[in-house]
Design a protein around this motif. Sequence first.
Motif, PDB file in Angstrom:
ATOM      1  N   PRO A 176      34.613  24.412  17.499  1.00  0.00           N
ATOM      2  CA  PRO A 176      34.416  23.143  18.216  1.00  0.00           C
ATOM      3  C   PRO A 176      35.719  22.389  18.481  1.00  0.00           C
ATOM      4  CG  PRO A 176      33.752  22.908  15.938  1.00  0.00           C
ATOM      5  CD  PRO A 176      34.116  24.341  16.113  1.00  0.00           C
ATOM      6  N   ALA A 177      36.616  23.024  19.228  1.00  0.00           N
ATOM      7  CA  ALA A 177      37.879  22.389  19.601  1.00  0.00           C
ATOM      8  C   ALA A 177      38.475  23.163  20.765  1.00  0.00           C
ATOM      9  CB  ALA A 177      38.843  22.382  18.419  1.00  0.00           C
ATOM     10  N   PHE A 178      39.171  22.469  21.622  1.00  0.00           N
ATOM     11  CA  PHE A 178      39.949  23.161  22.647  1.00  0.00           C
ATOM     12  C   PHE A 178      41.201  22.353  22.941  1.00  0.00           C
ATOM     13  CE2 PHE A 178      36.808  20.572  24.844  1.00  0.00           C
ATOM     14  CZ  PHE A 178      37.500  19.983  25.892  1.00  0.00           C
ATOM     15  N   HIS A 179      42.118  22.925  23.688  1.00  0.00           N
ATOM     16  CA  HIS A 179      43.472  22.397  23.796  1.00  0.00           C
ATOM     17  C   HIS A 179      43.543  21.151  24.684  1.00  0.00           C
ATOM     18  CE1 HIS A 179      43.902  26.551  22.446  1.00  0.00           C
ATOM     19  NE2 HIS A 179      45.009  26.147  21.860  1.00  0.00           N
ATOM     20  N   ARG A 180      44.603  20.402  24.455  1.00  0.00           N
ATOM     21  CA  ARG A 180      44.790  19.144  25.193  1.00  0.00           C
ATOM     22  C   ARG A 180      44.947  19.396  26.687  1.00  0.00           C
ATOM     23  NH1 ARG A 180      43.759  15.361  27.117  1.00  0.00           N
ATOM     24  NH2 ARG A 180      44.706  13.309  27.191  1.00  0.00           N
ATOM     25  N   VAL A 181      45.642  20.471  27.027  1.00  0.00           N
ATOM     26  CA  VAL A 181      45.759  20.889  28.434  1.00  0.00           C
ATOM     27  C   VAL A 181      45.020  22.217  28.581  1.00  0.00           C
ATOM     28  CG1 VAL A 181      47.322  21.615  30.279  1.00  0.00           C
ATOM     29  CG2 VAL A 181      47.943  19.693  28.806  1.00  0.00           C
ATOM     30  N   LEU A 182      44.045  22.229  29.474  1.00  0.00           N
ATOM     31  CA  LEU A 182      43.192  23.401  29.643  1.00  0.00           C
ATOM     32  C   LEU A 182      43.387  23.957  31.054  1.00  0.00           C
ATOM     33  CD1 LEU A 182      41.007  24.877  27.964  1.00  0.00           C
ATOM     34  CD2 LEU A 182      39.299  23.493  29.144  1.00  0.00           C
ATOM     35  N   VAL A 183      43.670  25.260  31.139  1.00  0.00           N
ATOM     36  CA  VAL A 183      43.894  25.886  32.448  1.00  0.00           C
ATOM     37  C   VAL A 183      42.998  27.116  32.562  1.00  0.00           C
ATOM     38  CG1 VAL A 183      45.592  26.806  34.066  1.00  0.00           C
ATOM     39  CG2 VAL A 183      46.315  25.171  32.312  1.00  0.00           C
ATOM     40  N   PHE A 184      42.123  27.119  33.577  1.00  0.00           N
ATOM     41  CA  PHE A 184      41.288  28.291  33.854  1.00  0.00           C
ATOM     42  C   PHE A 184      42.051  29.178  34.833  1.00  0.00           C
ATOM     43  CE2 PHE A 184      38.356  24.928  32.641  1.00  0.00           C
ATOM     44  CZ  PHE A 184      37.619  25.568  31.651  1.00  0.00           C
ATOM     45  N   VAL A 185      42.451  30.363  34.357  1.00  0.00           N
ATOM     46  CA  VAL A 185      43.318  31.252  35.133  1.00  0.00           C
ATOM     47  C   VAL A 185      42.501  32.429  35.661  1.00  0.00           C
ATOM     48  CG1 VAL A 185      45.400  32.655  35.107  1.00  0.00           C
ATOM     49  CG2 VAL A 185      45.270  30.624  33.676  1.00  0.00           C
ATOM     50  N   CYS A 186      42.571  32.655  36.968  1.00  0.00           N
ATOM     51  CA  CYS A 186      41.923  33.818  37.591  1.00  0.00           C
ATOM     52  C   CYS A 186      42.996  34.662  38.264  1.00  0.00           C
ATOM     53  CB  CYS A 186      40.888  33.352  38.629  1.00  0.00           C
ATOM     54  SG  CYS A 186      40.189  34.714  39.600  1.00  0.00           S
ATOM     55  N   VAL A 187      43.173  35.891  37.775  1.00  0.00           N
ATOM     56  CA  VAL A 187      44.107  36.831  38.405  1.00  0.00           C
ATOM     57  C   VAL A 187      43.284  37.728  39.314  1.00  0.00           C
ATOM     58  CG1 VAL A 187      45.787  38.662  38.016  1.00  0.00           C
ATOM     59  CG2 VAL A 187      45.631  36.763  36.398  1.00  0.00           C
ATOM     60  N   LYS A 188      43.495  37.613  40.619  1.00  0.00           N
ATOM     61  CA  LYS A 188      42.647  38.330  41.572  1.00  0.00           C
ATOM     62  C   LYS A 188      43.484  39.087  42.594  1.00  0.00           C
ATOM     63  CE  LYS A 188      41.074  36.250  45.177  1.00  0.00           C
ATOM     64  NZ  LYS A 188      40.378  35.408  46.162  1.00  0.00           N
ATOM     65  N   SER A 189      42.851  40.078  43.200  1.00  0.00           N
ATOM     66  CA  SER A 189      43.500  40.868  44.238  1.00  0.00           C
ATOM     67  C   SER A 189      42.988  40.440  45.608  1.00  0.00           C
ATOM     68  CB  SER A 189      43.222  42.359  44.029  1.00  0.00           C
ATOM     69  OG  SER A 189      43.855  42.817  42.863  1.00  0.00           O
ATOM     70  N   VAL A 190      43.886  40.449  46.573  1.00  0.00           N
ATOM     71  CA  VAL A 190      43.579  40.065  47.950  1.00  0.00           C
ATOM     72  C   VAL A 190      43.800  41.304  48.820  1.00  0.00           C
ATOM     73  CG1 VAL A 190      44.121  38.367  49.758  1.00  0.00           C
ATOM     74  CG2 VAL A 190      44.469  37.790  47.374  1.00  0.00           C
ATOM     75  N   PRO A 191      42.997  41.517  49.871  1.00  0.00           N
ATOM     76  CA  PRO A 191      43.162  42.722  50.706  1.00  0.00           C
ATOM     77  C   PRO A 191      44.382  42.681  51.614  1.00  0.00           C
ATOM     78  CG  PRO A 191      41.413  41.352  51.589  1.00  0.00           C
ATOM     79  CD  PRO A 191      41.824  40.724  50.297  1.00  0.00           C
ATOM     80  N   VAL A 192      45.549  42.477  51.022  1.00  0.00           N
ATOM     81  CA  VAL A 192      46.835  42.564  51.721  1.00  0.00           C
ATOM     82  C   VAL A 192      47.775  43.360  50.831  1.00  0.00           C
ATOM     83  CG1 VAL A 192      46.549  40.369  52.955  1.00  0.00           C
ATOM     84  CG2 VAL A 192      47.649  40.370  50.720  1.00  0.00           C
ATOM     85  N   PRO A 193      48.826  43.992  51.387  1.00  0.00           N
ATOM     86  CA  PRO A 193      49.715  44.782  50.529  1.00  0.00           C
ATOM     87  C   PRO A 193      50.527  43.936  49.567  1.00  0.00           C
ATOM     88  CG  PRO A 193      50.500  44.749  52.804  1.00  0.00           C
ATOM     89  CD  PRO A 193      49.139  44.138  52.814  1.00  0.00           C
ATOM     90  N   PHE A 194      51.065  42.794  50.047  1.00  0.00           N
ATOM     91  CA  PHE A 194      51.888  41.939  49.200  1.00  0.00           C
ATOM     92  C   PHE A 194      51.507  40.483  49.417  1.00  0.00           C
ATOM     93  CE2 PHE A 194      54.639  45.569  50.383  1.00  0.00           C
ATOM     94  CZ  PHE A 194      54.796  46.124  49.124  1.00  0.00           C
ATOM     95  N   VAL A 195      51.590  39.705  48.355  1.00  0.00           N
ATOM     96  CA  VAL A 195      51.454  38.247  48.459  1.00  0.00           C
ATOM     97  C   VAL A 195      52.833  37.670  48.173  1.00  0.00           C
ATOM     98  CG1 VAL A 195      50.409  36.175  47.491  1.00  0.00           C
ATOM     99  CG2 VAL A 195      49.031  38.244  47.754  1.00  0.00           C
ATOM    100  N   PRO A 196      53.433  36.936  49.116  1.00  0.00           N
ATOM    101  CA  PRO A 196      54.757  36.342  48.854  1.00  0.00           C
ATOM    102  C   PRO A 196      54.710  35.448  47.619  1.00  0.00           C
ATOM    103  CG  PRO A 196      54.149  36.122  51.173  1.00  0.00           C
ATOM    104  CD  PRO A 196      52.932  36.619  50.458  1.00  0.00           C
ATOM    105  N   PRO A 197      55.753  35.472  46.781  1.00  0.00           N
ATOM    106  CA  PRO A 197      55.756  34.645  45.566  1.00  0.00           C
ATOM    107  C   PRO A 197      55.482  33.169  45.838  1.00  0.00           C
ATOM    108  CG  PRO A 197      57.589  36.198  45.526  1.00  0.00           C
ATOM    109  CD  PRO A 197      56.952  36.327  46.872  1.00  0.00           C
TER     110      PRO A 197
END
Length: 793
Positions: A552-573
Amino acid sequence: MDLEIGKSLDTSKRDSWKTALLLAYQSLGVVYGDLSTSPLYVYKSTFAEDIQHSETNEEIYGVLSFVFWTLTLVPLFKYVFVVLRADDNGEGGTFALYSLICRHAKVSLLPNRQVADEALSTYKLEQHPEKKSSSGVKQYLEKHKVLHTALLILVLLGTCMVIGDGVLTPAISVFSAVSGLELSMSKEHHQYAVIPITCFILVCLFALQHYGTHRVGFFFAPIVLTWLLCISSLGLYNIIHWNPHVYQALSPYYMFKFLKKTRKGGWMSLGGILLCITGSEAMFADLGHFSYSAIQTAFTFLVYPALILAYMGQAAYLSQHHHTSYQISFYVSVPESVRWPVLIIAILASVVGSQAIISGTFSIINQSQSLSCFPRVKVIHTSDKIHGQIYIPEINWVLMILCIAVTIGFRDTKHMGNASGLAVMTVMLVTTCLTSLVIILCWHKPPIVALLFLLFFGSIELLYFSASLTKFTEGAWLPILLALFLMTIMFVWHYATIKKYEFDLHNKVSLDWLLALGPSLGIARVPGIGLVFTDLTSGIPANFSRFVTNLPAFHRVLVFVCVKSVPVPFVPPAERYLVGRVGPAAHRSYRCIVRYGYRDVHQDVDSFESELVSKLADFIRYDWYQSQNRPHAEDDVVSHSNESTSECRLAVIGTVAFSGIPAYEIEDSMQPASVSVGFSTVESVTDVIEMESVRAVERRVRFAIDDDSESDVRADMELQLRDELQDLLAAQEAGTAFILGHSHVRAKQGSSILKRLAINFGYNFLRRNCRGPDVALKVPPVSLLEVGMVYVV
């Protein structure tokens, strides 16, 4: 003035030609190693058993005619003039074609597509006017879900055959090169020398893979160039010395004469002739490393003429030597005085050709992972300068074991050639089918054009494919067995991944539940940053609710991270991170979607945590400055503090330097749509793309305020901005925890036996024996928190 402009144009043209010629030279070592070594074994495989070389020369002339027209129609006409133009932002290969089709028609099985993905600079669509006929085909494809699965299976089949070719090509290339020793040794000795030497070279080749191609790549082009000059010179010598009239065999008449005389045996021998085009697919697959003009120039003006001269020279020699004491092979036509140097160059060229297909295998497995079609493996980026060069340890050693097993098990060129031929023709058939769809959906040509392309080249490839299938018991069973095994693994992994995503989608928690968590429920906020990894692009994942329930605890700063692929060869940084808030600013919860293309190497930054925190800081500045510069800022302060019914908009945060309050131009829209916001700073100019929340925008009542109260609001907002940035910095100093789901997947009660086998045994076995998500995401072990989850799908 006009003279100066003319001079500058001439200089730029010269520079472009110089660049194209340099790339054409470099492409020799990477693209044409496999194709250029095919003269080592084509005639030997063709005349293995099905046909005999007679004194009339009808057989050798017929085979030469088939080789010439096959090289002309498939690599030259099909690949150089048509398929190479079906590139995806300069990238080629099976996944490039599939990516193009998925962008122009909704046929992808991956369900996490977003409107914001279409704003990527690499997500460009063909601008041809769409015709009714092509739109009809598009609607038909989109309507029938079965066709989506069939298209994916077709792509996976091509992928599996490329991997199979990665096993067979090194074995047949190196074995054929080393077999030249048979002319310099007695029969008893060379039987015990060829196999060990071949295996030793293969072990050395695979052992050096972890150094990366770039370490020895500068040797590749000179070796292949020397080899091409060598075989073309030998061919020219044999034509002039033995049979200057051999050019007559290039007439298609000799093909019909050959088939008329040899009948079934001639048709079955096509399984050996097709080996002359092994490696043609590399021209398209390696397009991203070079350019269309470079590959076209190298093949048309050097590789193609050299190969034709080599095959003509061998045919000229054999036409005057009907009763050779040795079996028909490449080295028979090499003069004895230069046989040893040619043998050394051939072995080096075969190693280069093998290196190219091994690197291609690594690349296509990395792309399969991005489509969630392959279990997680460790991908190592071997070059800091060249983006696409990777090394996969597990796959490398498996390929080495299989290559040595093929060499020891088959022990002859005939069986290896039969296996390699079937794999090559299957990949080419898949490419032909996918290119036909690209012609309709992407180029918007009439379906009759695509049908003619499919029928013409498909019929040629089906003829060779049918000949290869007849050799099923003589080696062709191997690529079929490998493909079935790999396709089962890939399809099971992909199916279970989609089912897991659907389970997460149906069991996600509401945002109100997250905002209600607090001291009143016995929930504490602890110092630090909590990165919750999820496949969801919206909503709160079920694994986080399970985490809070058990702890019953979670961090002061919470970030939901989704690492996903897109139908392109490269995504510019600069376009990789899509960041937004989850709930009001005071809750300190955010969503970050990290987007990768199918050729990108995941987690290619030194510290993902530091990179993510810097993007969050940029987003916080951007978000507050946006509120500060928007009219009626007082209302926005209220919305920042009190909005709790929906997630805020996501913004692409790139390499942005905030050196003051930027000026924004915002297009207000009540519909869920993308909004572009351009702003300039001292250091850079970047586009920020926002994606509106999917929910309807609620109307708010706004009140006019005077200048004094507006300045108070601005001061209050800057204070809140500083507080939020200080909280983020303090949380980073306190430490970061990576919260990942540790999943166990189980089939529902009442599921079919096939589904239970695939999920309960197949997928869970693969999951236990592949790399965990923490390894793939490069999570520090001391910062890892795993949450056990049972998925009932």
